[in-house]
Design an enzyme around this catalytic site. Structure first.
Site, PDB file in Angstrom:
ATOM      1  N   LYS A  53       0.834  -1.200   0.000  1.00 27.93           N
ATOM      2  CA  LYS A  53       0.000   0.000   0.000  1.00 27.93           C
ATOM      3  C   LYS A  53       0.877   1.261   0.000  1.00 27.93           C
ATOM      4  O   LYS A  53       0.603   2.220  -0.730  1.00 27.93           O
ATOM      5  CB  LYS A  53      -0.943  -0.022   1.210  1.00 27.93           C
ATOM      6  CG  LYS A  53      -2.018  -1.096   1.057  1.00 27.93           C
ATOM      7  CD  LYS A  53      -2.790  -1.393   2.335  1.00 27.93           C
ATOM      8  CE  LYS A  53      -3.730  -2.582   2.082  1.00 27.93           C
ATOM      9  NZ  LYS A  53      -4.457  -3.025   3.270  1.00 27.93           N
ATOM     10  N   GLN A  97      -4.761  -1.537   9.449  1.00 31.39           N
ATOM     11  CA  GLN A  97      -4.537  -2.836   8.821  1.00 31.39           C
ATOM     12  C   GLN A  97      -5.100  -3.954   9.704  1.00 31.39           C
ATOM     13  O   GLN A  97      -4.805  -4.030  10.884  1.00 31.39           O
ATOM     14  CB  GLN A  97      -3.022  -3.044   8.587  1.00 31.39           C
ATOM     15  CG  GLN A  97      -2.680  -4.326   7.870  1.00 31.39           C
ATOM     16  CD  GLN A  97      -3.232  -4.386   6.445  1.00 31.39           C
ATOM     17  OE1 GLN A  97      -3.144  -3.415   5.685  1.00 31.39           O
ATOM     18  NE2 GLN A  97      -3.802  -5.517   6.074  1.00 31.39           N
ATOM     19  N   ASP A 120     -11.206   2.670   3.704  1.00 31.75           N
ATOM     20  CA  ASP A 120     -11.550   1.258   3.510  1.00 31.75           C
ATOM     21  C   ASP A 120     -13.059   1.088   3.318  1.00 31.75           C
ATOM     22  O   ASP A 120     -13.523   0.016   2.945  1.00 31.75           O
ATOM     23  CB  ASP A 120     -11.099   0.423   4.728  1.00 31.75           C
ATOM     24  CG  ASP A 120      -9.769  -0.285   4.463  1.00 31.75           C
ATOM     25  OD1 ASP A 120      -9.474  -0.559   3.283  1.00 31.75           O
ATOM     26  OD2 ASP A 120      -9.045  -0.586   5.435  1.00 31.75           O
TER      27      ASP A 120
END
Ligand code: NAD
Length: 305
Positions: A53, A97, A120
């Protein structure tokens, strides 16, 4: 032979689109978008994902900041960290994460993220927007899959779409997005009766279950479009011998290297029956990261920063 849906190539196009938009912002004297990545502890798989990422940020010109609290961080300290990123005007997107260490409540942490910075798309407010068909930040994996399907000209209207898996990250939002495109959507899961029969009815089959090679070629309707979201590491040779019958190269690699990555669908078998298939690796994985970059850009532009 099915058409290969090249997720990697399409992801590169998405990244280029983001890079151009970021460059244009800079030319206009605006700051590049900034993504804050929170990685709790030292989980090796999570470290690999975060690295990917951060590398995508560098490629697109998005600024990234990393916060790496120790694995024994308390829930309240994690909440404070998220709050500090929420109130930081220099941060546009926040990503925590997953998975978090067992003592932490992932949902509580995700719900702390400001919906405007929830790149997200897991916050209930953003989920609600998706539910209502309103614009908003949407989960990266399904939204990038939808973009790719559209780019390949897959007509979803009136088609029977089956989503295998009902997670909040992939299965449920994917089903809503297919519905939005007027597909006739079924969601199947671990309690579904006659999974092979249900699969055989699908014109579009999206597998997101995390079971290596569960979907056999004989389960796939001839000509169907197959999107394989699963990412599984196989180390068991007898399992490989069962699921890689139509992929001798993969089986050989498994024997040589001791492990291979594969999806939830038996790729070699699917290629003989389906109309189009995504590979693993090189399919949905790169799309997800590209979707995250798109969302970070969108969060930045929405904030008018
Ligand atoms: P999850 O574990 O949260 O959900 C799995 C779902 O599969 C559940 O709804 C369960 O009911 C269903 N399921 C499990 N066993 C089944 C069976 N035998 N038959 C039918 N349904 C079954 O998983 P998730 O987070 O949605 O991830 C699914 C897979 O997708 C995993 O392999 C994960 O690594 C992968 N994934 C990939 C990406 C990507 O970028 N490509 C992103 C997210 C997840």
């Amino acid at each position: 032979m099915a058409q290969l849906l090249d997720g990697k190539a399409y992801a590169d196009q998405m990244l280029e689109e983001v890079r151009i938009a970021v460059e244009a912002r800079k030319k206009d004297g605006l700051a590049p978008p900034c993504l804050a990545v929170v990685l709790v502890g030292e989980d090796p798989a999570s470290q690999v994902y975060v690295k990917g990422k951060v590398a995508a940020c560098a490629k697109t010109g998005i600024r990234s900041v990393e916060r790496r609290p120790p694995s024994d961080i308390s829930q309240s300290d994690l909440n404070l960290l998220i709050e500090s990123l929420n109130s930081d005007p220099g941060v546009d997107g926040i990503l925590v994460q997953l998975p978090l260490p067992k003592h932490l409540d992932s949902k509580a942490a995700l719900h702390r993220i400001s919906p405007a910075k929830d790149v997200d798309g897991f916050h209930p407010l953003n989920q609600g927007h998706l539910f209502e068909g309103l614009p908003g930040l949407r989960p990266c994996t399904p939204s990038a899959c939808m973009r790719m399907l559209k780019s390949y000209g897959v007509d979803m209207k009136g088609q029977r779409a089956l989503v295998l898996g009902r997670s909040e990250i992939v299965g449920k939002p994917m089903a809503l997005m297919l519905l939005e495109e007027h597909a006739t959507v079924t969601i199947a899961h671990s309690r579904t009766v006659d999974l092979p029969g249900v699969c055989r009815e699908a014109d579009i089959l999206v597998a997101a279950i995390g079971k290596p090679g569960l979907v056999e070629g004989s389960w796939i309707k001839p000509g169907a479009v197959v999107v394989d979201v699963g990412i599984n590491r196989v180390m068991d040779v007898p399992l490989g011998e069962r699921i890689f019958v139509a992929e001798p190269g993969k089986l050989e690699k498994l024997r040589e290297k001791g492990s291979v990555l594969c999806g939830d669908v038996r790729f070699g078998e699917a290629m003989q029956v389906a109309g189009a298939v995504t590979p693993v690796p090189g399919g949905v994985g790169p799309l997800t990261i590209a979707g995250l970059m798109m969302n970070t850009l969108e969060a930045c532009e929405n904030r008018g920063a």
